[in-house]
Motif scaffolding. Structure first.
Motif: not given
Length: 308
Positions: A34-59
């Motif tokens: 699994x991939x744990x994504x940790x963003x910037x100080x002002x970023x929440x959990x909903x702002x990573x769509x591109x990363x999710x689209x590409x990583x979703x098939x593998x993890x």
């Protein structure tokens, strides 16, 4: 469509939330932890769509509204890195993950690095981007000026000044999608200034609670990447950081600045998928230059932005 799970946890009495997207891929293709994504100080959990689209098939992909970020509760007074690392470990415990890949960006790179040092046995691989390994006095002064605008109730000026600090607006340096990135970042900052209770504290922590980047985690394969024109911490300083912690690789992504995850979103996600599945990086699309688009316009330069 991957299965989505949203759960709430607490750490030291502070509630926070994480979001799990279960792996969408099937068959015999590559898989990884699994991939744990940790963003910037002002970023929440909903702002990573591109990363999710590409990583979703593998993890499985996990994002979070950590304490003091997104929609989570404010952080208590005092140093926050230890509490945030415990919050992240709480997510792993809740999901019963023994080991994960960690993707940390900007402020989140410091948290990811600290967590990998704290519990290296639970980190399979670590990818750090836009690492704030050095925050110069000029940048601190520029952010403080933006904070003064916010304190006066001028959210528009705050958003313009902060976006100018976070992006490279020098027209002599090619940044793909510069104007688009500027508009997006400015609009996000303006929304945050008007709606987030965390904004002032998040900026304070980012400036006054730097992560401990003095050494690297033991036995964790690490990739560090930087936009070519990062104005928060230069690519050269990020390279020096990567060497200091013994990172396996350092990559400079051309035609991008600190917001490389927005300007070259698909390419950055592809790089993450390659690294986390142990595939070659030498032909990764992110290493190629991006041709200037016909009629490409520079981002507007806010008044006073050139005085940082």
């Amino acid at each position: 469509m991957p299965d989505e799970v949203i759960r709430s946890l607490t750490v030291s009495g502070v509630p926070y939330t994480y979001r799990l997207l279960r792996r969408s891929g099937h068959g015999s293709g590559p898989r990884t932890q699994p991939v744990l994504v940790i963003g910037g100080a002002l970023q929440g959990m909903g702002g990573w769509q591109q990363l999710e689209n590409v990583l979703g098939p593998v993890a499985d992909v996990v994002t979070a509204d950590l304490p003091g970020m997104g929609g989570a509760a404010p952080l208590p007074p005092g140093p926050s890195h230890d509490l945030l690392c415990r919050a992240l470990e709480g997510i792993l415990d809740d999901l019963r993950y023994e080991r994960v890949n960690v993707f940390g960006f900007s402020y989140g790179a410091g948290l990811a690095h600290g967590c990998a040092r704290r519990f290296p046995h639970r980190v399979a691989r670590m990818m750090l981007g836009g690492v704030p390994a050095h925050i110069g006095d000029a940048l601190v002064r520029a952010v403080r000026r933006a904070q003064w605008s916010l304190a006066r109730g001028d959210a528009e000026s705050f958003a313009e000044q902060t976006a100018a600090v976070m992006l490279c607006l020098d027209e002599s340096r090619h940044v793909t999608r510069r104007a688009l990135a500027y508009r997006y970042v400015r609009r996000s900052l303006l929304h945050t200034a008007r709606h987030s209770p965390h904004l002032g504290d998040s900026l304070r922590r980012a400036l006054t609670e730097p992560a401990d980047f003095s050494g690297g985690p033991t036995g964790v394969p690490t990739l560090v990447f930087s936009g070519e024109h990062d104005t928060v911490t230069s690519a050269e300083r990020q390279r020096a950081f990567a060497e200091r912690i013994g990172a396996r690789r350092f990559l400079t992504i051309p035609d991008a600045d600190h917001w490389v995850v927005l300007e070259r979103a698909r390419d950055t996600a592809d790089l993450a998928a390659r690294f986390f599945t142990d595939r070659p990086l030498t032909d990764a699309p992110c290493l190629r230059r991006v041709p200037r688009e016909h009629g490409e316009r520079p981002a507007p330069v806010p008044s006073g932005a050139g005085h940082r």
